[in-house]
Design a protein around this motif. Structure first.
Motif, PDB file in Angstrom:
ATOM      1  N   PHE A  57     -34.300  27.704 -29.001  1.00 11.86           N
ATOM      2  CA  PHE A  57     -34.378  29.176 -29.616  1.00 11.86           C
ATOM      3  C   PHE A  57     -35.296  29.281 -30.814  1.00 11.86           C
ATOM      4  N   ARG A  72     -33.607  45.884 -15.583  1.00  7.02           N
ATOM      5  CA  ARG A  72     -33.620  46.261 -17.059  1.00  7.02           C
ATOM      6  C   ARG A  72     -34.480  47.571 -17.153  1.00  7.02           C
ATOM      7  N   ARG A 126     -24.729  42.194 -20.854  1.00  8.05           N
ATOM      8  CA  ARG A 126     -24.896  40.884 -20.017  1.00  8.05           C
ATOM      9  C   ARG A 126     -24.280  41.140 -18.840  1.00  8.05           C
ATOM     10  N   TYR A 127     -23.117  41.835 -18.635  1.00  7.39           N
ATOM     11  CA  TYR A 127     -22.578  42.107 -17.557  1.00  7.39           C
ATOM     12  C   TYR A 127     -23.093  43.204 -16.737  1.00  7.39           C
ATOM     13  N   LEU A 173     -28.590  32.828 -14.834  1.00  5.19           N
ATOM     14  CA  LEU A 173     -28.415  34.302 -14.407  1.00  5.19           C
ATOM     15  C   LEU A 173     -29.491  35.234 -15.033  1.00  5.19           C
ATOM     16  N   GLY A 174     -30.414  34.792 -15.476  1.00  8.36           N
ATOM     17  CA  GLY A 174     -31.689  35.790 -15.850  1.00  8.36           C
ATOM     18  C   GLY A 174     -31.581  36.285 -16.992  1.00  8.36           C
ATOM     19  N   LEU A 175     -30.488  36.028 -17.982  1.00  8.03           N
ATOM     20  CA  LEU A 175     -30.470  36.759 -19.267  1.00  8.03           C
ATOM     21  C   LEU A 175     -31.222  36.155 -20.235  1.00  8.03           C
ATOM     22  N   VAL A 176     -31.462  34.993 -20.401  1.00  2.00           N
ATOM     23  CA  VAL A 176     -32.274  34.284 -21.147  1.00  2.00           C
ATOM     24  C   VAL A 176     -33.297  33.582 -20.403  1.00  2.00           C
ATOM     25  N   ALA A 177     -34.609  33.760 -21.004  1.00  2.00           N
ATOM     26  CA  ALA A 177     -35.734  32.974 -20.278  1.00  2.00           C
ATOM     27  C   ALA A 177     -35.946  31.585 -20.825  1.00  2.00           C
ATOM     28  N   LYS A 231     -34.124  25.157 -22.916  1.00  2.00           N
ATOM     29  CA  LYS A 231     -34.285  26.265 -23.842  1.00  2.00           C
ATOM     30  C   LYS A 231     -34.259  26.029 -25.504  1.00  2.00           C
ATOM     31  N   ALA A 262     -19.898  36.592 -11.899  1.00  2.00           N
ATOM     32  CA  ALA A 262     -19.976  36.039 -13.488  1.00  2.00           C
ATOM     33  C   ALA A 262     -19.044  36.344 -14.408  1.00  2.00           C
ATOM     34  N   LEU A 263     -18.698  35.422 -15.189  1.00  2.00           N
ATOM     35  CA  LEU A 263     -18.016  35.608 -16.300  1.00  2.00           C
ATOM     36  C   LEU A 263     -18.815  34.725 -17.385  1.00  2.00           C
ATOM     37  N   ILE A 264     -19.270  35.458 -18.512  1.00  2.00           N
ATOM     38  CA  ILE A 264     -20.269  34.675 -19.208  1.00  2.00           C
ATOM     39  C   ILE A 264     -19.698  35.002 -20.662  1.00  2.00           C
ATOM     40  N   GLU A 265     -19.384  33.816 -21.262  1.00  2.00           N
ATOM     41  CA  GLU A 265     -19.226  33.708 -22.579  1.00  2.00           C
ATOM     42  C   GLU A 265     -17.910  34.696 -22.829  1.00  2.00           C
ATOM     43  N   GLY A 266     -16.842  34.740 -22.116  1.00  2.00           N
ATOM     44  CA  GLY A 266     -15.739  35.717 -22.398  1.00  2.00           C
ATOM     45  C   GLY A 266     -16.072  37.036 -21.989  1.00  2.00           C
ATOM     46  N   ASP A 298     -34.428  38.154 -24.445  1.00  2.00           N
ATOM     47  CA  ASP A 298     -33.248  37.291 -24.255  1.00  2.00           C
ATOM     48  C   ASP A 298     -32.146  38.117 -24.556  1.00  2.00           C
ATOM     49  N   VAL A 299     -31.215  38.163 -23.615  1.00  2.00           N
ATOM     50  CA  VAL A 299     -29.813  38.845 -23.929  1.00  2.00           C
ATOM     51  C   VAL A 299     -28.865  37.619 -24.287  1.00  2.00           C
ATOM     52  N   ARG A 301     -26.753  31.467 -18.831  1.00  2.00           N
ATOM     53  CA  ARG A 301     -27.484  32.599 -19.139  1.00  2.00           C
ATOM     54  C   ARG A 301     -28.741  32.438 -18.671  1.00  2.00           C
ATOM     55  N   GLY A 313     -33.380  37.981  -8.796  1.00  2.00           N
ATOM     56  CA  GLY A 313     -32.225  38.369  -9.503  1.00  2.00           C
ATOM     57  C   GLY A 313     -31.752  39.619  -8.637  1.00  2.00           C
ATOM     58  N   ARG A 360     -32.761  30.887  -4.250  1.00  2.00           N
ATOM     59  CA  ARG A 360     -33.869  31.833  -4.725  1.00  2.00           C
ATOM     60  C   ARG A 360     -34.368  31.487  -6.290  1.00  2.00           C
TER      61      ARG A 360
END
Ligand code: ADP
Ligand code: MG
Lengths: 297, 350
Positions: free
Chosen positions: B51, A133, A124-125, B89-93, B49, B119-123, A294-295, B86, B110, B104
């Motif tokens: 899931f 990707r 993710r980072y 930041l484009g990690l999850v659609a 979202k 970014a700091l994401i979930e630790g 999805d990440v 997420r 992105g 933008r």
């Protein structure tokens, strides 16, 4: 808050030029690739894999040397030629490594490529750096392929050095009975190494695809090894002969063609074609999976 | 931002996957003219979202984070903060809806926007067998906009900024939780950023570390960086925020400038005394509305027009011989605000 806030200016458009995304397209990829290669080769586990692969020719060479048994006819191909010409230790070691050691090494690295980063959370980072990707996938493939090449290279080099150290080396008698100069034998040896590397690229790609499906690296590694083993098992079953030409491992041992005076180039090209097909199919599958998934790890 | 304090309408449910965003008035972020100056650092429209398995983790969230803000994104564990981040930041659609960062549309932009976002994401997450410095070098190497010639300098500066200078050569595996969190922050600070998205940046930090992070955020914000910081600990964040958004069960139940949100809540005067009845009479005589009287506590709404200042109340009480055991003017905490809004405690809701 007020929109006349002076901080608005910090996000004005001319500021977009600060980190300039277009500035260093290719060199940027070179940096990523170097980092990837450093990551793969700097990892202790992978260094151990290479060491183990280097032990294969070392052990075979030492055993043959100590036993002084120059030709009972048993054992892996080329074993009996080693005492005549140390160069054949390279080929023996490759034949011995191909069923398990080489696929295992390849599967561990390529299966870990994406799943390992997902598992650690580093994926993710990387993606928010951002790395596209597709680029990351290509870098991961190249890193895994480089490792596969080094794995084969280790067997070839250690085999060569051990062979030269322990056995006489001179004109090379080909399988067809003709003998050629040592230099030509060495060139053919390098060709063999390249063919084996190419044979493994299909598995590299399969490993990468499997790796894109999970966040559990061990699962990806195991699945990839199992795929290689199943292919080899099927290849040994005459009942499924119709499948044989399409199997991942079917052409893996064709490299002995290069040790004949007139190699069957058609056969060799077919083998390369099969690998290219696996690369294309599983590369496309990995791409379509990895660029849309999805990440959430 | 005509109505800075928006309370999400109740009862709006997420559409089926692929449903059009409900707010048609907002231009599609993906087609927004890219030369526009961003007047919101982060915006989202009906961001949703769902899931696989059907759980709606984020439900029609309309974020509006103004540039320069320190935006506290608050909510209990499981309320959808990380999933929202997420998506931003484009990690999850997203299942539905859309989002923009710095004007933008994401995830399409992105490539151009994320280099300006730390970014700091979930630790934090790093390679355990690499040193802190090597881990940052890897992130920097992955950044095609980063200048390799300044990498060393930027990495050392980021490490120093989070107080990791002395531990830079240690393997990440040997870091304590707090050091890991700091390294994560250093990763977000490798480049000058216009926006920082920090998901629970104080997790795992001791009180001292928490204070340091707060100071760091203040510093960064004073440089003009917009900071979007999530937390499940309301009290930890509300001291540094200019704006807050509060999540509950995937929904953004409240957002706006903190001062306005606070201002809407009446301040309360709390008096502790051993003589409650005379105290009530005096407070009423001063024009205060007494809301509670019992035991040894009297409470009154203190923010009505013409209400006297606390010190005047104290003087009047003393003059009348009412013993004062305690006297305080308090505003409700964010937590009380949250409870008032959702009727729930600030606990894991699901
Ligand atoms: N990958 C996932 N698959 C299914 N459910 C998820 C996934 N990620 C998060 N969730 C669920 O979505 C909800 C919101 O989670 P999250 O965004 O992590 O909340 P927060 O960050 O506010 O604690 C939780 O109920 C969580 O269980
Ligand atoms: Mg979270």
């Amino acid at each position: 808050m007020s929109l006349a806030d002076p901080t608005v200016d910090t996000i004005s458009d001319h500021d977009l030029a600060r980190p300039d995304p277009g500035r260093r397209g290719r060199s940027g990829f070179g940096r990523l690739l170097r980092s990837e290669v450093r990551l793969v080769f700097g990892r202790r586990r992978n260094q151990i894999l290479l060491t183990v692969l280097g032990l294969v020719p070392l052990i075979i060479g030492t055993a043959v040397r100590l036993s002084n048994d120059g030709g009972s006819g048993d054992g892996p191909p080329f074993l009996n030629q080693i005492t005549d010409n140390g160069l054949f230790l390279v080929f023996t070691a490759l034949v011995v490594s191909l069923p398990l050691f080489l696929p295992l090494a390849v599967a561990i690295v390529s299966g870990d490529a994406l799943a390992g980063e997902a598992n650690l959370g580093t994926l993710r980072y990387l993606l928010t750096v951002p790395v596209s990707r597709s680029r990351l996938l290509v870098a991961k493939w190249l890193g895994s392929a480089a490792f596969a090449a080094s794995a084969v290279g280790t067997v070839v080099l250690v085999g060569l050095v051990t062979g030269i150290a322990l056995f006489p080396v001179g004109r090379v008698t080909l399988l067809s009975g003709t003998s050629v100069a040592l230099s030509e034998g060495l060139v053919r040896g390098v060709g063999v190494g390249c063919l084996v590397v190419i044979s493994l690229l299909g598995l590299v790609t399969i490993g990468l695809f499997v790796s894109s499906l999970t966040e559990v690296p061990v699962a990806a590694m195991a699945t990839t090894v199992v795929i290689a083993v199943i292919s080899a098992v099927l290849d040994g079953l005459p009942q499924v002969k119709v499948l044989h030409p399409y199997l991942l491992t079917h052409h893996w041992y064709d490299f002995d063609q290069l040790l004949r005076l007139s190699p069957d180039t058609g056969l060799l090209l077919t083998g390369v074609g099969v690998q290219l097909a696996y690369i294309a199919i599983f590369g496309a599958a990995a791409w379509s999976r990895f660029t849309t998934a999805d990440v959430s790890a | 931002m005509t109505n800075p304090v928006t309370i999400a309408q109740e009862g709006r449910s997420a559409g089926p996957p692929g449903a059009a965003p409900s707010a048609a008035a907002v231009p599609d972020p993906a087609t927004t003219d890219s030369t526009d100056v961003a007047d919101v650092a982060i915006a989202s429209t009906a961001l949703t979202k769902r899931f696989r398995g059907g759980q709606v983790a984020v439900d029609a969230v309309d974020l509006a984070v103004p540039p320069g803000a320190v935006y506290g994104f608050l909510g209990p564990n499981g309320s959808g903060k990380t999933t929202t981040i997420r998506m931003l930041l484009g990690l999850v659609a997203p299942t539905a809806g859309s989002a923009t960062l710095l004007g933008r549309g994401m995830p399409a932009a992105g490539r151009t926007v994320l280099p300006r976002v730390g970014a700091l994401i979930e630790g934090p997450a790093f390679h355990p067998y690499l040193s802190g410095r090597a881990n940052l070098a890897r992130l920097d190497a992955a950044d095609r906009t980063a200048d390799p010639r300044t990498a060393r300098h930027r990495i050392d500066a980021a490490l120093a900024r989070v107080g990791l200078g002395n531990a830079a050569g240690k393997r990440y595996r040997q870091y304590s939780l707090g050091m890991k969190q700091r390294l994560g922050l250093a990763g977000a600070l490798l480049q000058p950023r216009d926006l920082l998205v920090l998901d629970e940046p104080t997790n795992g930090l001791d009180p001292q570390g928490t204070r340091e992070v707060r100071t760091l955020i203040r510093e960064l914000a004073s440089d003009g960086t917009t900071v979007f910081v999530s937390s499940h600990l309301l009290a930890e964040i509300d001291q540094i925020c200019s704006h807050v958004g509060i999540m509950s069960r995937g929904r953004l139940v409240l957002q706006g400038p903190l001062a306005e949100l606070r201002g809407e809540q009446d301040a309360v005067l709390t008096l502790q005394t051993s003589a409650v009845p005379p105290a009530v009479d005096i407070l009423r005589g001063l024009g205060l509305t007494v809301t509670e009287a019992g035991g040894d506590v009297v409470r009154a709404a203190a923010e009505t027009a013409g209400a006297p200042a606390v010190q005047d109340v104290a003087v009047a009480l003393v003059a009348a011989g009412v013993p004062i055991l305690g006297l305080a003017l308090t505003r409700p905490t964010l937590e009380e605000l949250f409870v008032a809004l959702t009727g729930e405690g600030f606990d894991v809701a699901r």
